[in-house]
Design a protein around this motif. Structure first.
Motif, mmCIF file in Angstrom:
data_model
loop_
_atom_site.group_PDB
_atom_site.id
_atom_site.type_symbol
_atom_site.label_atom_id
_atom_site.label_comp_id
_atom_site.label_asym_id
_atom_site.label_seq_id
_atom_site.Cartn_x
_atom_site.Cartn_y
_atom_site.Cartn_z
ATOM 1 N N ILE A 18 -33.850 10.639 2.667
ATOM 2 C CA ILE A 18 -35.167 10.566 3.289
ATOM 3 C C ILE A 18 -35.033 10.743 4.795
ATOM 4 C CG2 ILE A 18 -36.044 9.066 1.467
ATOM 5 C CD1 ILE A 18 -35.912 6.741 3.407
ATOM 6 N N ASN A 19 -36.099 11.182 5.404
ATOM 7 C CA ASN A 19 -36.131 11.425 6.843
ATOM 8 C C ASN A 19 -36.383 10.084 7.557
ATOM 9 O OD1 ASN A 19 -36.634 12.162 9.469
ATOM 10 N ND2 ASN A 19 -38.002 13.855 8.956
ATOM 11 N N PRO A 20 -35.430 9.620 8.385
ATOM 12 C CA PRO A 20 -35.596 8.319 9.040
ATOM 13 C C PRO A 20 -36.769 8.263 10.008
ATOM 14 C CG PRO A 20 -33.708 9.498 9.946
ATOM 15 C CD PRO A 20 -34.159 10.267 8.751
ATOM 16 N N LEU A 45 -43.913 10.068 0.716
ATOM 17 C CA LEU A 45 -44.335 9.877 2.104
ATOM 18 C C LEU A 45 -45.689 9.166 2.156
ATOM 19 C CD1 LEU A 45 -43.466 13.334 3.654
ATOM 20 C CD2 LEU A 45 -42.539 11.158 4.418
ATOM 21 N N VAL A 46 -45.836 8.309 3.150
ATOM 22 C CA VAL A 46 -47.139 7.683 3.374
ATOM 23 C C VAL A 46 -48.129 8.746 3.843
ATOM 24 C CG1 VAL A 46 -48.400 5.952 4.709
ATOM 25 C CG2 VAL A 46 -46.069 5.468 3.930
ATOM 26 N N TYR A 61 -42.007 5.892 4.202
ATOM 27 C CA TYR A 61 -41.985 6.143 2.761
ATOM 28 C C TYR A 61 -42.340 4.881 1.980
ATOM 29 C CZ TYR A 61 -39.285 10.450 3.643
ATOM 30 O OH TYR A 61 -38.861 11.684 4.080
ATOM 31 N N PHE A 62 -42.786 5.104 0.737
ATOM 32 C CA PHE A 62 -42.886 4.056 -0.265
ATOM 33 C C PHE A 62 -41.845 4.346 -1.337
ATOM 34 C CE2 PHE A 62 -47.348 3.620 1.263
ATOM 35 C CZ PHE A 62 -47.318 2.263 1.548
ATOM 36 N N ILE A 118 -40.443 1.334 2.671
ATOM 37 C CA ILE A 118 -39.102 1.452 3.247
ATOM 38 C C ILE A 118 -39.189 1.212 4.748
ATOM 39 C CG2 ILE A 118 -37.173 3.015 3.700
ATOM 40 C CD1 ILE A 118 -37.317 2.169 0.831
ATOM 41 N N VAL A 119 -38.359 0.278 5.238
ATOM 42 C CA VAL A 119 -38.316 0.020 6.678
ATOM 43 C C VAL A 119 -37.307 0.973 7.309
ATOM 44 C CG1 VAL A 119 -39.053 -2.374 6.519
ATOM 45 C CG2 VAL A 119 -36.644 -1.843 6.264
#
Length: 528
Positions: A444-446, A521-522, A450-451, A433-434
């Motif tokens: 999601i938290n900007p 999360l990465v 994330y994948f 995710i960009v």
């Protein structure tokens, strides 16, 4: 020239000179012939402020009193007329009235009227009225009062107040909000000003030294701002948690010239925080106790179940002839129920473990995870003749056991709900995710990376209204006779994803398959 000779001079300006003087005035000047009840002179300011030219006034028969705006216009004019009738030379009448401007607006005038001296008893009585247009002044005052009211209301709502100290003034000026915090009435303090020592007398004893030391340090280091949290005991004996803030202005020599700041009452916030922390501690303790109870209870149930299953199988084999068909049916039903109970307990244990961090986070190669999962499901995949396509999966920071459980449940779910007569096709896709996509994803938290994973199939699908329900514990969309299972698989998936600070959702259409989309999360927060 001596004072006596100066006083003996008598100035007698001509009518033309008087008109020039009146035109020079910034006020509106009216001269009434009281005997004729008629205006005989108005200066140009009347036209400027009210819009009426001398010609307009002449058409009004020398009066603009018809344009007075008043709730009791008749009574008001009668009162003014009575004042004028009894007016004596050297006395004056003052009043405020509202007049209708030629353009329809209302102007407010402050008037001062006086009787002019007559040249002879037979001369007409002349009254000069000098008026000041105070409309804009009153509007500014009303606007200031409104803003002050709004400011006071804002201070009351947010439980704060402002303060200011200046080098050329004595004391510190407080706003109404601070007086309320301190439990004081502002009316008892001249100019709403207090001394620094007066405020310090309210500071809780255990915070006095810290407050004084901090103040000395800020000024010694020429800091531009000031902020300290402490407790006070206000005039009503109430303990308050407050934050004192200020911005400090220095001159070129580094001397403090002005400090402006705010005092905020944080008592309710601190109280709520303490109560939340207390409840959270109690809740965590309760959850740990419940998890321990569930784990122990489930574990202790395993042994009798294993015996029921084992003895049932032995009974079915050894005494098959004696049992007969009906007895065999009962034994099979008993053994099947025990096996379902065993599976349910296993899933409950997995669900309980999913909410606990049983291992530390580490870099997990998801390609290896899925490879192991496919080996576990090899028999089912071959039976279904399923086709599975997999993207090159990344490594994420996670718990490897739970990642195995997550992919196992989702792939097994896709294998289970296949359409009769159709070759199952399962796809596992992934993309990073960009940042600019974060708002469109929603949960999601900007600020994190994330994948996005999508596990899709061509199975029986489901109605959109069930997209949330399928993640609820023990919820089933189909009967046990159609599709085996405990109803815990997807609930475990949600637990695992949420434990890894991500989220999962489902999409589907009846007869067209389903998609399970989840975000991981990465790198997990608070990990090196």
């Amino acid at each position: 020239m001596q004072d006596s000779s100066w006083k003996s001079l008598s100035l007698q300006p001509s009518v033309a000179q008087l008109e020039q003087i009146f035109e020079f005035s910034s006020h509106l000047v009216f001269i009434y012939n009281w005997d004729l009840k008629k205006l005989i002179f108005v200066n140009n300011r009347v036209a400027e402020k009210l819009g009426y030219t001398p010609e307009d006034i002449q058409q009004m028969e020398g009066s603009i009193l018809t344009f007075v705006e008043h709730p009791d216009k008749e009574g008001f004019l009668k009162e003014i007329h009575a004042e004028y009738e009894s007016l004596e030379v050297g006395k004056k009448v003052e009043f405020v009235c509202k007049l209708l401007h030629k353009n329809g607006s209302i102007r407010t005038l402050r008037n001062r009227s006086m009787l002019l001296a007559r040249d002879s008893p037979e001369a007409s009585r002349l009254i000069m009225n000098v008026a000041e247009d105070i409309t804009d002044t009153l509007e500014r005052e009303a606007d200031l009062l409104k803003k002050q009211y709004q400011f006071n209301e804002a201070e009351a709502i947010f439980k704060c107040g402002t303060w200011e100290w200046q080098a050329n003034r004595k004391g510190i000026e407080w706003s109404e909000g601070i007086f309320k915090i301190m439990g004081l009435s502002s009316e008892e303090y001249k100019d709403k000003t207090i001394s620094r020592r007066f405020y310090e007398s309210f500071i809780a004893p255990e915070h006095v030294k810290r407050f004084a030391d901090y103040t000395v340090q800020v000024l010694a280091e020429h800091r531009p701002s000031y902020e300290i949290e402490h407790r006070i005991i206000n005039a009503e004996g109430m303990v308050k948690y407050v934050t004192l803030q200020g911005h400090i202005y220095y001159d070129e020599q580094g001397r403090v010239q002005r400090i402006m700041g705010m005092l905020a009452d944080r008592t309710e916030i601190i109280t709520y925080q303490n109560e939340l922390e207390r409840r959270l501690t109690a809740l965590n303790k309760s959850n740990r106790n419940l998890e321990q109870f569930a784990y122990v209870a489930s574990h202790d149930l395993q042994e009798p179940l294993r015996k029921i299953i084992a003895f049932g199988e032995r009974l079915a084999k050894k005494y098959k002839e004696q049992l007969g068909s009906e007895g065999q049916f009962f034994v099979d039903r008993m053994t099947g129920a025990a096996q379902r109970m065993h599976a349910l307990i296993e899933d409950l244990l997995a669900y309980s473990r999913a909410s606990r961090q049983t291992e530390s986070y580490a870099s997990v190669n998801l390609n290896e995870v899925v490879k192991n999962v496919l080996e576990d499901l090899e028999v089912k995949i071959q039976e279904k003749k399923a086709s599975i396509t997999i993207d090159d999966l990344p490594a994420v920071e996670a718990q490897s056991v739970q990642m195995h459980q997550l992919f196992l449940n989702l792939i097994e779910n896709a294998l289970k709900f296949t359409k009769p007569g159709t070759t199952p096709k399962i796809a596992i896709q992934v993309r990073k995710i960009v940042p600019y996509e974060a708002p469109t994803v929603g949960r999601i938290n900007p600020k994190e990376n994330y994948f996005e994973f999508i596990i899709s199939d061509n199975g029986i699908g489901f109605e959109a209204e069930y997209a949330e329900r399928i993640f609820t514990i023990f919820q089933r969309l189909h009967g046990r006779a159609e599709y085996a299972g405990t109803g815990l698989g997807l609930a475990i998936c949600r637990k695992i994803v949420e434990a890894h600070h991500g989220f999962i959702e489902a999409q589907g259409k009846p007869g067209e398959g389903a998609k399970f989309i989840f975000y991981l999360l990465v790198t997990q927060p608070n990990t090196p």
